[in-house]
Scaffold this motif. Structure first.
Motif, short mmCIF file in Angstrom:
data_model
loop_
_atom_site.label_atom_id
_atom_site.label_comp_id
_atom_site.label_asym_id
_atom_site.label_seq_id
_atom_site.Cartn_x
_atom_site.Cartn_y
_atom_site.Cartn_z
N PRO A 124 0.81 -1.22 0.00
CA PRO A 124 0.00 0.00 0.00
C PRO A 124 0.85 1.27 0.00
CG PRO A 124 -0.90 -1.58 1.54
CD PRO A 124 0.42 -2.14 1.09
N ALA A 125 2.02 1.22 0.64
CA ALA A 125 2.90 2.39 0.64
C ALA A 125 3.42 2.67 -0.77
CB ALA A 125 4.08 2.16 1.61
N TYR A 126 3.75 1.62 -1.51
CA TYR A 126 4.22 1.80 -2.88
C TYR A 126 3.13 2.43 -3.75
CZ TYR A 126 8.42 -0.94 -2.06
OH TYR A 126 9.63 -1.39 -1.61
N PHE A 127 1.92 1.90 -3.63
CA PHE A 127 0.81 2.46 -4.41
C PHE A 127 0.51 3.89 -3.99
CE2 PHE A 127 -0.01 -1.84 -5.77
CZ PHE A 127 -0.62 -1.69 -7.00
N ALA A 128 0.52 4.15 -2.70
CA ALA A 128 0.25 5.50 -2.21
C ALA A 128 1.28 6.48 -2.75
CB ALA A 128 0.24 5.52 -0.68
N ASN A 129 2.52 6.04 -2.83
CA ASN A 129 3.59 6.91 -3.32
C ASN A 129 3.44 7.20 -4.82
OD1 ASN A 129 6.07 8.32 -2.65
ND2 ASN A 129 7.08 6.84 -3.97
N MET A 130 2.83 6.27 -5.57
CA MET A 130 2.63 6.47 -7.00
C MET A 130 1.32 7.19 -7.32
SD MET A 130 4.05 2.84 -8.54
CE MET A 130 2.42 2.44 -9.03
N ALA A 131 0.36 7.13 -6.43
CA ALA A 131 -0.98 7.67 -6.69
C ALA A 131 -0.99 9.15 -7.08
CB ALA A 131 -1.88 7.43 -5.48
N PRO A 132 -0.20 10.02 -6.44
CA PRO A 132 -0.27 11.44 -6.82
C PRO A 132 0.03 11.69 -8.30
CG PRO A 132 0.84 11.21 -4.72
CD PRO A 132 0.65 9.82 -5.26
N THR A 133 0.99 10.95 -8.86
CA THR A 133 1.33 11.12 -10.27
C THR A 133 0.16 10.74 -11.16
OG1 THR A 133 3.64 10.64 -9.78
CG2 THR A 133 2.96 10.43 -12.08
N PHE A 134 -0.47 9.61 -10.86
CA PHE A 134 -1.60 9.16 -11.66
C PHE A 134 -2.82 10.06 -11.47
CE2 PHE A 134 0.89 5.20 -11.43
CZ PHE A 134 1.11 5.05 -12.79
N ALA A 135 -3.01 10.55 -10.25
CA ALA A 135 -4.13 11.47 -10.00
C ALA A 135 -3.97 12.74 -10.83
CB ALA A 135 -4.23 11.80 -8.52
N LYS A 136 -2.75 13.23 -10.91
CA LYS A 136 -2.49 14.43 -11.71
C LYS A 136 -2.70 14.15 -13.19
CE LYS A 136 0.95 17.93 -12.73
NZ LYS A 136 2.31 18.41 -12.50
N LYS A 137 -2.17 13.02 -13.68
CA LYS A 137 -2.28 12.70 -15.10
C LYS A 137 -3.72 12.44 -15.53
CE LYS A 137 2.35 10.99 -15.91
NZ LYS A 137 3.19 9.90 -16.42
N THR A 138 -4.52 11.88 -14.64
CA THR A 138 -5.92 11.59 -14.98
C THR A 138 -6.83 12.78 -14.71
OG1 THR A 138 -6.35 10.62 -12.80
CG2 THR A 138 -5.67 9.12 -14.58
N GLY A 139 -6.35 13.75 -13.96
CA GLY A 139 -7.15 14.94 -13.70
C GLY A 139 -8.20 14.79 -12.62
N ILE A 140 -8.12 13.72 -11.82
CA ILE A 140 -9.12 13.56 -10.76
C ILE A 140 -8.81 14.48 -9.59
CG2 ILE A 140 -9.66 11.19 -11.43
CD1 ILE A 140 -8.03 10.28 -8.98
N LEU A 141 -9.82 14.79 -8.83
CA LEU A 141 -9.71 15.62 -7.62
C LEU A 141 -9.02 16.96 -7.88
CD1 LEU A 141 -8.59 12.80 -5.12
CD2 LEU A 141 -10.90 13.73 -5.39
N LYS A 142 -9.35 17.59 -9.01
CA LYS A 142 -8.70 18.86 -9.38
C LYS A 142 -8.85 19.93 -8.30
CE LYS A 142 -8.78 18.54 -14.37
NZ LYS A 142 -9.20 19.14 -15.62
N PHE A 143 -9.97 19.90 -7.62
CA PHE A 143 -10.21 20.89 -6.57
C PHE A 143 -9.10 20.87 -5.51
CE2 PHE A 143 -11.98 21.99 -2.39
CZ PHE A 143 -12.34 23.31 -2.64
N PHE A 144 -8.53 19.70 -5.28
CA PHE A 144 -7.51 19.54 -4.24
C PHE A 144 -6.08 19.68 -4.78
CE2 PHE A 144 -11.15 17.15 -2.55
CZ PHE A 144 -11.31 17.83 -1.35
N ALA A 145 -5.94 20.16 -6.01
CA ALA A 145 -4.61 20.31 -6.61
C ALA A 145 -3.96 21.61 -6.12
CB ALA A 145 -4.71 20.28 -8.13
N LYS A 146 -3.89 21.72 -4.82
CA LYS A 146 -3.29 22.90 -4.18
C LYS A 146 -2.12 22.44 -3.32
CE LYS A 146 -7.73 25.30 -4.15
NZ LYS A 146 -8.18 24.57 -5.29
N PRO A 147 -1.04 23.25 -3.30
CA PRO A 147 0.15 22.82 -2.56
C PRO A 147 -0.12 22.56 -1.08
CG PRO A 147 0.62 24.75 -3.90
CD PRO A 147 -0.86 24.54 -3.95
N VAL A 148 0.47 21.48 -0.58
CA VAL A 148 0.35 21.12 0.82
C VAL A 148 0.97 22.21 1.70
CG1 VAL A 148 1.12 19.44 2.57
CG2 VAL A 148 0.32 18.66 0.36
N ASP A 149 2.03 22.83 1.21
CA ASP A 149 2.73 23.85 2.01
C ASP A 149 2.11 25.24 1.87
OD1 ASP A 149 3.58 24.72 -0.49
OD2 ASP A 149 5.68 24.13 -0.17
N PHE A 150 0.99 25.34 1.13
CA PHE A 150 0.27 26.60 0.92
C PHE A 150 1.18 27.70 0.38
CE2 PHE A 150 -2.03 24.42 4.35
CZ PHE A 150 -3.27 24.29 3.75
#
Length: 181
Positions: free
Chosen positions: A3-29
């Motif tokens: 699950p850690a491996y998948f979690a580490n890869m998920a952000p890249t795929f989320a960005k490429k697929t365009g899902i959850l665009k509303f949350f595409a804001k920097p964690v560090d603000f």
């Protein structure tokens, strides 16, 4: 620790697929530390959320596979006695936290986002997952599982090199990792 491996890869795929665009804001603000970004604009809430969700789903899948003797033998956890949602959260959030910490230090070293920082890029998420899970779950580590971690770091680097031009190559590497290890 899959699950850690998948979690580490998920952000890249989320960005490429365009899902959850509303949350595409920097964690560090957009905050800075000594004139440099804390983590960088590429570390987003979308990545954190997608990573945690996928990590929990993979943990649940492992729970279902745990019923088969082969998977029971190679598992780090006793899924029958484990709250898989809590474990999935800890593994995935720990992986993402480890990656964030690595990004913090990469920015201090002047390494730009996306550039490799061997071996820290390949192990920071596993270390983060381990430290977040360890206080709550007993982890049994056999020598074969330890060897898996030792072999994984260079293999992960090879997959990263292969996957720079195609997400399908990332999936091929991922499935190879799953079936070999």
């Amino acid at each position: 620790f899959l699950p850690a491996y998948f979690a580490n890869m998920a952000p890249t795929f989320a960005k490429k697929t365009g899902i959850l665009k509303f949350f595409a804001k920097p964690v560090d603000f957009g905050k800075e530390f000594n004139g440099q970004p804390l983590f960088g604009f590429h570390k987003t809430w979308r990545g954190i959320i997608s990573g945690v969700i996928l990590g929990i789903l993979i943990t649940y899948s492992q729970r279902l596979l745990w019923e088969f003797p082969f998977f029971r033998k190679i598992s780090f956890f006793d899924y029958q006695e484990t709250n898989v949602f809590f474990l999935g959260f800890l593994l995935s959030f720990g992986a993402l936290l480890g990656d964030l910490i690595s990004s913090f230090f990469k920015r201090r070293q002047g390494i730009t986002p996306g550039k490799s920082w061997m071996p820290f890029d390949q192990i920071s998420f596993v270390i983060g997952a381990f430290f977040l899970v360890h206080p709550f779950f007993q982890i049994s580590i056999s020598s074969s599982k330890l060897i898996m971690f030792i072999i994984d770091t260079p293999f992960n680097e090879i997959c990263i090199k292969l996957s720079t031009d195609s997400s399908s190559k990332q999936f091929i590497c991922l499935f190879f990792i799953i079936f070999i290890f």
